[in-house]
Design a protein around this motif. Structure first.
Motif, PDB file in Angstrom:
ATOM      1  N   ALA A 185      10.766   0.891   5.218  1.00  0.00           N
ATOM      2  CA  ALA A 185      10.100   1.039   6.506  1.00  0.00           C
ATOM      3  C   ALA A 185       8.722   1.636   6.248  1.00  0.00           C
ATOM      4  O   ALA A 185       8.609   2.710   5.655  1.00  0.00           O
ATOM      5  N   ASN A 186       7.678   0.931   6.652  1.00  0.00           N
ATOM      6  CA  ASN A 186       6.332   1.443   6.380  1.00  0.00           C
ATOM      7  C   ASN A 186       5.380   1.005   7.474  1.00  0.00           C
ATOM      8  O   ASN A 186       5.590  -0.024   8.125  1.00  0.00           O
ATOM      9  N   TYR A 187       4.340   1.814   7.639  1.00  0.00           N
ATOM     10  CA  TYR A 187       3.318   1.498   8.632  1.00  0.00           C
ATOM     11  C   TYR A 187       1.989   1.170   7.966  1.00  0.00           C
ATOM     12  O   TYR A 187       0.944   1.161   8.615  1.00  0.00           O
ATOM     13  N   GLU A 188       2.040   0.911   6.660  1.00  0.00           N
ATOM     14  CA  GLU A 188       0.840   0.471   5.942  1.00  0.00           C
ATOM     15  C   GLU A 188       0.773  -1.053   5.935  1.00  0.00           C
ATOM     16  O   GLU A 188      -0.307  -1.638   5.785  1.00  0.00           O
ATOM     17  N   TYR A 189       1.933  -1.695   5.997  1.00  0.00           N
ATOM     18  CA  TYR A 189       2.089  -3.142   6.109  1.00  0.00           C
ATOM     19  C   TYR A 189       1.726  -3.909   4.836  1.00  0.00           C
ATOM     20  O   TYR A 189       2.434  -4.829   4.440  1.00  0.00           O
ATOM     21  N   PHE A 190       0.622  -3.563   4.172  1.00  0.00           N
ATOM     22  CA  PHE A 190       0.140  -4.309   3.008  1.00  0.00           C
ATOM     23  C   PHE A 190       0.345  -3.501   1.729  1.00  0.00           C
ATOM     24  O   PHE A 190       0.194  -2.273   1.733  1.00  0.00           O
ATOM     25  N   ASN A 191       0.650  -4.191   0.634  1.00  0.00           N
ATOM     26  CA  ASN A 191       0.951  -3.478  -0.611  1.00  0.00           C
ATOM     27  C   ASN A 191      -0.228  -2.674  -1.138  1.00  0.00           C
ATOM     28  O   ASN A 191      -0.053  -1.631  -1.755  1.00  0.00           O
ATOM     29  N   ASP A 192      -1.454  -3.137  -0.894  1.00  0.00           N
ATOM     30  CA  ASP A 192      -2.617  -2.393  -1.377  1.00  0.00           C
ATOM     31  C   ASP A 192      -2.900  -1.146  -0.544  1.00  0.00           C
ATOM     32  O   ASP A 192      -3.726  -0.318  -0.931  1.00  0.00           O
ATOM     33  N   MET A 193      -2.189  -0.993   0.569  1.00  0.00           N
ATOM     34  CA  MET A 193      -2.346   0.198   1.407  1.00  0.00           C
ATOM     35  C   MET A 193      -1.184   1.180   1.214  1.00  0.00           C
ATOM     36  O   MET A 193      -1.174   2.263   1.800  1.00  0.00           O
ATOM     37  N   ALA A 194      -0.200   0.795   0.397  1.00  0.00           N
ATOM     38  CA  ALA A 194       0.984   1.633   0.202  1.00  0.00           C
ATOM     39  C   ALA A 194       0.615   2.978  -0.406  1.00  0.00           C
ATOM     40  O   ALA A 194      -0.290   3.077  -1.246  1.00  0.00           O
ATOM     41  N   LYS A 195       1.346   4.009  -0.009  1.00  0.00           N
ATOM     42  CA  LYS A 195       1.056   5.362  -0.484  1.00  0.00           C
ATOM     43  C   LYS A 195       1.619   5.610  -1.884  1.00  0.00           C
ATOM     44  O   LYS A 195       1.290   6.609  -2.519  1.00  0.00           O
ATOM     45  N   GLU A 196       2.503   4.727  -2.334  1.00  0.00           N
ATOM     46  CA  GLU A 196       3.084   4.873  -3.672  1.00  0.00           C
ATOM     47  C   GLU A 196       3.356   3.490  -4.241  1.00  0.00           C
ATOM     48  O   GLU A 196       3.327   2.481  -3.525  1.00  0.00           O
ATOM     49  N   ASP A 197       3.624   3.450  -5.526  1.00  0.00           N
ATOM     50  CA  ASP A 197       3.919   2.197  -6.207  1.00  0.00           C
ATOM     51  C   ASP A 197       5.192   1.580  -5.618  1.00  0.00           C
ATOM     52  O   ASP A 197       6.225   2.244  -5.520  1.00  0.00           O
ATOM     53  N   ILE A 198       5.126   0.310  -5.240  1.00  0.00           N
ATOM     54  CA  ILE A 198       6.280  -0.337  -4.614  1.00  0.00           C
ATOM     55  C   ILE A 198       7.136  -1.105  -5.626  1.00  0.00           C
ATOM     56  O   ILE A 198       8.126  -1.744  -5.246  1.00  0.00           O
ATOM     57  N   SER A 199       6.802  -1.039  -6.910  1.00  0.00           N
ATOM     58  CA  SER A 199       7.472  -1.870  -7.914  1.00  0.00           C
ATOM     59  C   SER A 199       8.974  -1.648  -7.950  1.00  0.00           C
ATOM     60  O   SER A 199       9.761  -2.605  -7.999  1.00  0.00           O
ATOM     61  N   ASP A 200       9.406  -0.392  -7.935  1.00  0.00           N
ATOM     62  CA  ASP A 200      10.840  -0.115  -8.013  1.00  0.00           C
ATOM     63  C   ASP A 200      11.583  -0.676  -6.811  1.00  0.00           C
ATOM     64  O   ASP A 200      12.696  -1.219  -6.948  1.00  0.00           O
ATOM     65  N   ASP A 201      10.996  -0.541  -5.627  1.00  0.00           N
ATOM     66  CA  ASP A 201      11.632  -1.082  -4.428  1.00  0.00           C
ATOM     67  C   ASP A 201      11.663  -2.609  -4.472  1.00  0.00           C
ATOM     68  O   ASP A 201      12.648  -3.237  -4.070  1.00  0.00           O
ATOM     69  N   TYR A 202      10.611  -3.191  -4.977  1.00  0.00           N
ATOM     70  CA  TYR A 202      10.520  -4.647  -5.067  1.00  0.00           C
ATOM     71  C   TYR A 202      11.565  -5.186  -6.051  1.00  0.00           C
ATOM     72  O   TYR A 202      12.301  -6.136  -5.742  1.00  0.00           O
ATOM     73  N   ILE A 203      11.655  -4.571  -7.215  1.00  0.00           N
ATOM     74  CA  ILE A 203      12.622  -5.003  -8.232  1.00  0.00           C
ATOM     75  C   ILE A 203      14.048  -4.712  -7.766  1.00  0.00           C
ATOM     76  O   ILE A 203      14.961  -5.519  -7.978  1.00  0.00           O
ATOM     77  N   GLY A 204      14.242  -3.568  -7.112  1.00  0.00           N
ATOM     78  CA  GLY A 204      15.565  -3.234  -6.597  1.00  0.00           C
ATOM     79  C   GLY A 204      16.036  -4.257  -5.580  1.00  0.00           C
ATOM     80  O   GLY A 204      17.218  -4.651  -5.586  1.00  0.00           O
ATOM     81  N   TYR A 205      15.140  -4.701  -4.721  1.00  0.00           N
ATOM     82  CA  TYR A 205      15.493  -5.742  -3.743  1.00  0.00           C
ATOM     83  C   TYR A 205      15.859  -7.033  -4.465  1.00  0.00           C
ATOM     84  O   TYR A 205      16.865  -7.681  -4.131  1.00  0.00           O
ATOM     85  N   TYR A 206      15.064  -7.403  -5.453  1.00  0.00           N
ATOM     86  CA  TYR A 206      15.364  -8.628  -6.212  1.00  0.00           C
ATOM     87  C   TYR A 206      16.769  -8.557  -6.803  1.00  0.00           C
ATOM     88  O   TYR A 206      17.562  -9.501  -6.695  1.00  0.00           O
ATOM     89  N   LYS A 207      17.092  -7.452  -7.436  1.00  0.00           N
ATOM     90  CA  LYS A 207      18.397  -7.329  -8.096  1.00  0.00           C
ATOM     91  C   LYS A 207      19.538  -7.390  -7.083  1.00  0.00           C
ATOM     92  O   LYS A 207      20.593  -7.974  -7.360  1.00  0.00           O
TER      93      LYS A 207
END
Length: 410
Positions: free
Chosen positions: A172-194
């Motif tokens: 859940a985020n209000y930045e909407y875009f990955n370049d606006m994220a407050k932290e690295d989204i890689s772990d969440d992205y990979i976790g979703y993939y798995k």
């Protein structure tokens, strides 16, 4: 609900941020999620996907403040699962003139789920395009990512991919875009993939091939962050994690047959394992010593046991083999039952009972559905008389599923 967030000229995010602990696939999403819906304000206003059904009224009220609902001409549904199509019933009731765009397999699901039997549907498939007045949408079928009816949508002029569940994150985020994220989204992205995609990684590779030649500048998925920075790197993660690697796995197909029909099933299973680059061996247990059969079982990674049915029972030497498997150390190996029958098919179920008493991981339909959502794969494999073309397709799907399980253990 935010009214609209601009992605590109005349393209807006009109979804819902759900910052609860969200129940999802028997898990709890402690970071919440977003349900991303998109409005394309062209000459023929178009909505791509909706939001979870519990937010249907809020979603429609938000859209009403942005666009006259009667002027919406198309509603594209990439995937029928209710966290994406859930508000379709509410929207369709107000957007009375909208044509619903979806894959062939999705039509009946959507009609039944949302009582849309009298609505107009436009069925699209691989490579089909739709002019929505100033923009062109291209559609690509992506079955089993993560259900059979799934497709993705590409806006040609904007070079934006709308892939529904694919390339998503549960945050859940209000930045909407990955370049606006407050932290690295890689772990969440990979976790979703798995969690969602890896069980279907064979189909991930099919999808990668289909989109390889698209010029993608932005990915607007249906959960989490919209990807507009380092877009190719996120595609590469899916590509690399889903690739088959060199493996040394072996499948064994054992059978006992009366008329040759169970042998035919065994042959289809063997050939499909070979097509999946998994070495396989087939044995008629009535023509080979039990000692040799037991040795082959201990050396295999997946063992299929097949028998015809005669007077509600197993035939030949198969039962003698099955009586011994409970004494063997078969942990980590996969077991499955198959067979043909005429007026009844008890033998396959008896084989299944023996397998359950062993240390094998026994394949069954319930586990397939709960782990993947795939409803067209059945274990044990029971075929009446000789396998038809339809049966052969289902047998191959079962073998493909098994091959994926073997791959997942390396």
């Amino acid at each position: 609900m935010n009214k609209k967030i601009m992605l590109s000229k005349n393209i807006y995010w009109v979804g819902k941020v759900d910052d609860r602990d969200v129940p999802f696939h028997r898990l709890t999403l402690t970071k919440g999620t977003t349900y991303n819906s998109y409005l394309l304000m062209t000459e023929k206003p178009t909505v791509i996907d909706t939001v979870d059904m519990i937010y249907g009224r809020e979603f429609v009220e938000n859209l009403k403040s942005i666009v006259e609902l009667e002027k919406i001409e198309y509603i594209v549904i990439n995937h029928t699962e209710p966290d994406h199509s859930g508000a379709l019933g509410s929207l369709a009731a107000k957007a009375k003139n909208a044509v619903i765009v979806c894959s062939r397999l999705a039509v009946e699901q959507l009609k039944e789920m949302y009582k849309l039997h009298n609505r107009e549907f436009l069925v699209v498939g691989d490579g089909d395009t739709l002019d929505i007045g100033g923009k062109t949408l291209k559609f690509i079928e992506t079955p089993y990512l993560h259900t059979s009816e799934t497709m993705i949508t590409y806006s040609v002029e904007d070079k934006i991919l709308f892939p529904c569940d694919i390339f998503s994150t549960h945050v859940a985020n209000y930045e909407y875009f990955n370049d606006m994220a407050k932290e690295d989204i890689s772990d969440d992205y990979i976790g979703y993939y798995k969690l969602i995609m890896h069980p279907h990684r064979r189909y991930v590779q099919n999808m990668i091939e289909k989109i390889r030649n698209l010029d993608i500048k932005m990915i607007a998925p249906s959960h989490g962050y919209i990807l507009r920075e380092n877009v190719q790197s996120f595609i590469d993660i899916y590509d690399n994690m889903s690739k088959n690697i060199e493996i040394d796995k072996k499948a064994l197909i054992l059978y006992s047959t009366m008329t040759g029909r169970t042998k035919k099933i065994a042959t289809i299973i063997k050939e499909e394992f070979e097509n999946q680059n998994i070495h396989s061996e087939i044995m008629d247990v009535n023509k080979i010593s039990k000692e040799e059969v037991i040795k082959a079982i201990t050396e295999a990674d997946a063992i299929f046991f097949g028998s015809s049915t005669k007077y509600a029972d197993i035939i030949g030497n198969m039962e003698d083999v099955l009586k011994d498997i409970s004494t063997l150390n078969l942990e980590g190996k996969i077991g499955a039952a198959f067979g043909s029958y005429g007026w009844s098919g008890e033998a396959v179920e008896v084989v299944q009972d023996y397998l359950r008493d062993s240390k094998l991981k026994v394949l069954n339909t319930s586990d397939v559905i709960k782990s993947t959502g795939m409803i067209d794969i059945e274990f044990p494999i029971r075929i009446k008389f000789s396998p038809s073309d339809v049966n052969e397709k289902s047998i191959k799907s079962a073998v493909t599923y098994t091959a994926d399980l073997l791959l997942s253990t390396i």
